[in-house]
Write a protein that holds these residues in place. Structure first.
Motif, short mmCIF file in Angstrom:
data_model
loop_
_atom_site.label_atom_id
_atom_site.label_comp_id
_atom_site.label_asym_id
_atom_site.label_seq_id
_atom_site.Cartn_x
_atom_site.Cartn_y
_atom_site.Cartn_z
N PHE A 144 91.03 61.73 9.63
CA PHE A 144 90.06 60.64 9.72
C PHE A 144 89.08 60.69 8.56
CE2 PHE A 144 86.00 58.89 11.46
CZ PHE A 144 86.41 57.58 11.59
N ILE A 145 88.63 61.89 8.21
CA ILE A 145 87.71 62.04 7.08
C ILE A 145 88.40 61.61 5.78
CG2 ILE A 145 86.44 63.71 5.68
CD1 ILE A 145 85.85 65.20 8.31
N ARG A 146 89.67 61.97 5.63
CA ARG A 146 90.40 61.51 4.44
C ARG A 146 90.57 60.00 4.45
NH1 ARG A 146 93.66 66.02 5.78
NH2 ARG A 146 95.27 64.65 6.64
N CYS A 147 90.78 59.43 5.63
CA CYS A 147 90.95 57.98 5.76
C CYS A 147 89.66 57.25 5.40
CB CYS A 147 91.37 57.65 7.19
SG CYS A 147 91.37 55.89 7.59
N ILE A 148 88.54 57.70 5.96
CA ILE A 148 87.26 57.05 5.72
C ILE A 148 86.80 57.28 4.29
CG2 ILE A 148 84.79 57.06 6.32
CD1 ILE A 148 86.46 55.66 8.37
N PRO A 174 82.29 55.30 2.93
CA PRO A 174 83.04 54.37 3.77
C PRO A 174 83.07 52.96 3.19
CG PRO A 174 81.57 55.70 5.09
CD PRO A 174 81.19 55.93 3.65
N ILE A 175 84.17 52.26 3.40
CA ILE A 175 84.26 50.85 2.99
C ILE A 175 83.18 50.05 3.72
CG2 ILE A 175 85.71 48.78 3.19
CD1 ILE A 175 88.11 50.58 2.68
N VAL A 190 78.87 46.77 -3.15
CA VAL A 190 79.40 47.15 -1.85
C VAL A 190 80.77 47.77 -2.08
CG1 VAL A 190 80.45 44.86 -1.45
CG2 VAL A 190 79.95 46.36 0.49
N ILE A 191 81.06 48.85 -1.35
CA ILE A 191 82.34 49.55 -1.51
C ILE A 191 83.43 48.77 -0.79
CG2 ILE A 191 83.62 51.65 -0.92
CD1 ILE A 191 81.03 53.19 -1.43
N VAL A 192 84.49 48.44 -1.52
CA VAL A 192 85.57 47.64 -0.96
C VAL A 192 86.92 48.36 -0.97
CG1 VAL A 192 84.46 45.45 -1.54
CG2 VAL A 192 86.01 46.51 -3.19
N GLY A 193 87.00 49.53 -1.59
CA GLY A 193 88.25 50.27 -1.63
C GLY A 193 88.01 51.71 -2.02
N LEU A 194 88.99 52.57 -1.74
CA LEU A 194 88.87 54.00 -2.02
C LEU A 194 89.97 54.46 -2.95
CD1 LEU A 194 88.22 55.21 1.63
CD2 LEU A 194 86.50 54.74 -0.12
#
Length: 273
Positions: A169-173, A177-178, A191-195
């Motif tokens: 979950f931490i890797r996913c987020i 965070p988006i 604003v963050i829109v992707g990782l």
């Protein structure tokens, strides 16, 4: 869900948030469509039993008494009972509703299950439920920054929460965070829109305000992890996360705006010319 929204707006919003996060997490894990539907339904309905909890207990500003906490602890079983009346609700969804407050160390409720006894959907939904609850403002506590919430969840991994799922979950987020509002080292607001999987500290952002933090910026995407920035002395980076309401930015309105007119995806090396 309509009844829940009309009765307690926070629980309704929280349920939708948990559903969205659970589906995102499920996709990250590679779950198939059927399992995603099961997880999503369980996440959306996980707190439906709070329809049966008195509002004075549900929204009490201070600490709950022993008797009040026992009432609060009844909501998973109450929700499970309500949903069992509908044969179309998958078993995995029902398990998420009934067991999302169970903990691997046996200290959860309603049945005090141990780690190996807790169904997968419940283990997944419980992590997302805790994360969104920690990040939310309530009458009895202020929401935590996402990084702090992730840090606390990480510490819960092992005895209380599924360690492998917590780490996934931490890797996913990601670190950022988006949807997080951030100030860049250039002074601009975005604003963050992707990782970026390999560069979690350098996400993809959409510019909102110029460096004076007042003038609206042309909607542009910047991949802070792009190789185009390698060795560039003026390469932008995230300086700090801002509060959601900072600078008068309405993120909900921004999302609605962007669904009607997607932002341009200009290459990073073209953005500063």
């Amino acid at each position: 869900m309509t009844q829940l929204r009309n009765r307690d707006e926070y629980t309704s919003i929280h349920s939708v948030n948990v559903c969205i996060l659970a589906l995102s997490f499920g996709r990250y894990l590679g779950l198939d469509k059927e399992m995603l539907n099961t997880v999503g339904m369980g996440a959306l309905l996980h707190d439906i039993g709070k329809l049966c909890v008195p509002l004075e207990v549900l929204n009490k500003p201070g600490a709950l008494t022993h008797e009040e906490f026992e009432i609060m602890k009844s909501h998973p079983a109450a929700g499970h009972t309500l949903l069992c009346e509908d044969p179309n609700v998958p078993v995995g969804s029902l398990e998420a509703v009934l067991y999302h407050h169970e903990r691997g160390d046996g200290r959860g409720y309603p049945r005090g299950l141990s780690a190996e006894q807790i169904p997968f959907t419940a283990r997944l939904v419980s992590i997302v439920d805790i994360y969104d609850a920690m990040c939310s403002d309530r009458v009895y506590h202020d929401g935590l920054p996402p990084q702090e919430a992730l840090s606390r969840i990480y510490r819960l991994g092992g005895p209380a929460l599924d360690r492998e799922l917590v780490e996934a979950f931490i890797r996913c987020i990601g670190v950022y965070p988006i949807g997080a509002l951030v100030e860049l080292t250039t002074g601009e607001v975005a604003v963050i829109v992707g990782l970026n999987e390999r560069q979690k500290l350098r996400p993809v952002v959409q510019l909102l305000l110029e460096a004076d933090q007042r003038t609206p910026s042309e909607r542009r995407l910047i991949n802070l992890g792009s190789s185009a920035w390698r060795g560039h002395k003026d390469a932008p980076a995230v300086q700090r996360i801002l509060e959601p309401g900072a600078l008068g930015i309405d993120l909900t309105a921004l999302i609605l705006e962007q669904t009607e007119q997607p932002p341009s995806a200009t290459k990073p090396e073209e953005m500063r010319q």
